[in-house]
Scaffold this motif. Structure first.
Motif, PDB file in Angstrom:
ATOM      1  N   TYR A   1       9.009  74.599  23.677  1.00  0.00           N
ATOM      2  CA  TYR A   1       9.913  75.494  22.950  1.00  0.00           C
ATOM      3  C   TYR A   1      11.309  74.877  22.812  1.00  0.00           C
TER       4      TYR A   1
ATOM      5  N   ILE B   1      11.688  72.429  20.130  1.00  0.00           N
ATOM      6  CA  ILE B   1      11.696  72.968  18.765  1.00  0.00           C
ATOM      7  C   ILE B   1      13.134  73.338  18.378  1.00  0.00           C
ATOM      8  N   SER B   2      13.841  73.984  19.305  1.00  0.00           N
ATOM      9  CA  SER B   2      15.209  74.431  19.021  1.00  0.00           C
ATOM     10  C   SER B   2      15.959  74.701  20.320  1.00  0.00           C
TER      11      SER B   2
ATOM     12  N   LEU C   1      15.685  78.069  21.772  1.00  0.00           N
ATOM     13  CA  LEU C   1      14.468  78.478  22.488  1.00  0.00           C
ATOM     14  C   LEU C   1      14.389  77.845  23.879  1.00  0.00           C
TER      15      LEU C   1
ATOM     16  N   LEU D   1       5.322  94.552  23.295  1.00  0.00           N
ATOM     17  CA  LEU D   1       5.835  93.493  22.429  1.00  0.00           C
ATOM     18  C   LEU D   1       7.282  93.185  22.818  1.00  0.00           C
ATOM     19  N   PRO D   2       7.635  91.919  22.956  1.00  0.00           N
ATOM     20  CA  PRO D   2       8.984  91.534  23.391  1.00  0.00           C
ATOM     21  C   PRO D   2      10.081  91.939  22.402  1.00  0.00           C
ATOM     22  N   ASN D   3      11.258  92.148  22.955  1.00  0.00           N
ATOM     23  CA  ASN D   3      12.440  92.457  22.154  1.00  0.00           C
ATOM     24  C   ASN D   3      13.631  91.570  22.494  1.00  0.00           C
ATOM     25  N   THR D   4      13.355  90.447  23.159  1.00  0.00           N
ATOM     26  CA  THR D   4      14.386  89.425  23.385  1.00  0.00           C
ATOM     27  C   THR D   4      13.707  88.059  23.235  1.00  0.00           C
ATOM     28  N   THR D   5      14.513  87.026  22.986  1.00  0.00           N
ATOM     29  CA  THR D   5      13.965  85.680  22.823  1.00  0.00           C
ATOM     30  C   THR D   5      13.283  85.207  24.104  1.00  0.00           C
TER      31      THR D   5
ATOM     32  N   ALA E   1      10.063  86.807  24.382  1.00  0.00           N
ATOM     33  CA  ALA E   1       9.199  86.332  23.292  1.00  0.00           C
ATOM     34  C   ALA E   1       8.540  85.001  23.663  1.00  0.00           C
ATOM     35  N   ILE E   2       9.274  84.169  24.402  1.00  0.00           N
ATOM     36  CA  ILE E   2       8.727  82.887  24.863  1.00  0.00           C
ATOM     37  C   ILE E   2       7.762  83.131  26.038  1.00  0.00           C
TER      38      ILE E   2
ATOM     39  N   TYR F   1       6.054  85.760  26.685  1.00  0.00           N
ATOM     40  CA  TYR F   1       4.835  86.350  26.121  1.00  0.00           C
ATOM     41  C   TYR F   1       3.952  85.250  25.529  1.00  0.00           C
ATOM     42  N   GLY F   2       4.564  84.358  24.764  1.00  0.00           N
ATOM     43  CA  GLY F   2       3.812  83.264  24.133  1.00  0.00           C
ATOM     44  C   GLY F   2       3.095  82.412  25.162  1.00  0.00           C
TER      45      GLY F   2
ATOM     46  N   LYS G   1       0.774  85.142  27.810  1.00  0.00           N
ATOM     47  CA  LYS G   1      -0.281  85.889  27.120  1.00  0.00           C
ATOM     48  C   LYS G   1      -1.330  84.959  26.517  1.00  0.00           C
TER      49      LYS G   1
END
Lengths: 226, 226
Positions: free
Chosen positions: B121, B124-125, B128, B141-145, B148-149, B151-152, B155
């Motif tokens: 991650y 990529i940026s 991230l 479902l995530p609501n922060t970056t 979100a990472i 979870y990726g 999960k």
């Protein structure tokens, strides 16, 4: 109208329907001579665009998506604006997955794009270096290292996104979106999703301005009548 | 007996039941003075072991696992030797998942270990970049970056391995194996899996040698009787 979606790898241009993907090193001032309306997730590339072209406008402040998500990328916001109910999957340098319901963003997550996902293996061991087959969805258990990596990358990506989509509609976009969409029966591929979101936002901003001007004109008329 | 499982990040030692994980830079000749029986998936680290310690024996040639898989890592072979039916998950620099049925290896695949998965991650940026929460399995479902990472990474790893395990038994090992095993009801965590496989192989090799010696002795006796 000329739109630009500045990503972490490419500059994506939409020139009245014609789409092009330009690497930073290939960007040149003679490519376009119109005004450029852009969004950006990469500060360095944004600087380069502004240095290369004379007249550019950042649309970020007019991209409004109802969401609780803190720090949602402006490209994800734009793409989600096109979808009222369903899952938005943008398959680029990163793979972003966002869920929309009743016009509201419900949350989302990020997976590595295929390129960096594959690179992660090579960094673990030189024995895990190499290209993978982007063919069919892996069904049988692999019996070679190459297939074992391909299975890891493709199967984990598909299973995670499938878990989110369930029976919802799914809208795929981005460079590898067409390839990934093939694995999902309910997927629609739309290369223009982010640009459509940018145009929706421009239209909304113009409507708002017209409305405000209308009110101001009316207020002016009322004042004159007083 | 002193066993060593040479990985891509650590040297894993088994000293009569006591396990230690040593980084290459920390390896020192005074750590052990016994003979070392080892397996290796990293040529450079193997060289370092052989340079550091006087008496070492590579067990690779005696690790036999029935499989069609070409190039299966010797550590995966050793771990699978302990399991007749079930799924073997080794969670280290890489996560390897192998399926055994009736004592035969059915195939397997590789996912990036958590470390390199997260690093993908950041490459990529810069947006991230960061650490993730290794808490509960992400459900909402995530609501922060950051989420979100997380979870990726978590999960996608859980869903892929769960898809393989189904209703089978699962045996987890490796540095992050204890953490990952928590998410699977049917998981057994065994830190010693690879070492047990090495000991099974040594026992099998000794038995084979004893049998051959027995035959040779018998042949010798028969010759004397003739």
């Amino acid at each position: 109208m000329l739109l630009c979606d500045i990503g972490n790898t490419h500059f994506h241009f939409w020139d009245n329907g014609k789409i092009s993907h330009i690497l930073p090193k290939s960007l040149h001032k003679n490519m376009f001579n119109q005004e450029i309306y852009y969004i950006s997730v990469n500060a360095q590339h944004e600087k380069l665009l502004n240095k290369t072209f004379k007249t550019t406008y950042d649309l970020e402040s007019i991209i409004h998506l109802p969401t609780q998500y803190k720090g949602l990328g402006v490209d994800r916001k734009a793409a989600c604006l096109c979808v009222s109910d369903g899952v938005v999957v943008d398959v680029g340098s990163a793979i972003t997955v966002d869920v929309m319901s009743g016009g509201k963003h419900q949350g989302g997550y990020i997976l590595p794009g295929f390129n960096e996902f594959i690179n992660a293996y090579a960094r673990i061991s030189p024995a895990l270096q190499g290209h993978i087959n982007f063919g069919l969805e892996p069904s049988a258990l692999p019996n070679t290292t190459k297939d074992a990596i391909g299975y890891g990358v493709i199967k984990s990506t598909i299973l995670t996104i499938q878990n989110t989509i369930g029976s919802k509609k799914a809208y795929f976009t981005g460079g590898d979106g067409k390839y990934l969409a093939k694995f999902f029966a309910q997927a629609i591929y739309d290369e223009t999703l982010v640009f459509r979101g940018m145009r929706i936002s421009i239209e909304q901003a113009l409507q708002k301005r017209r409305k405000q001007q209308g009110i101001q004109e009316k207020q002016g008329q009322n004042k004159e009548q007083e």
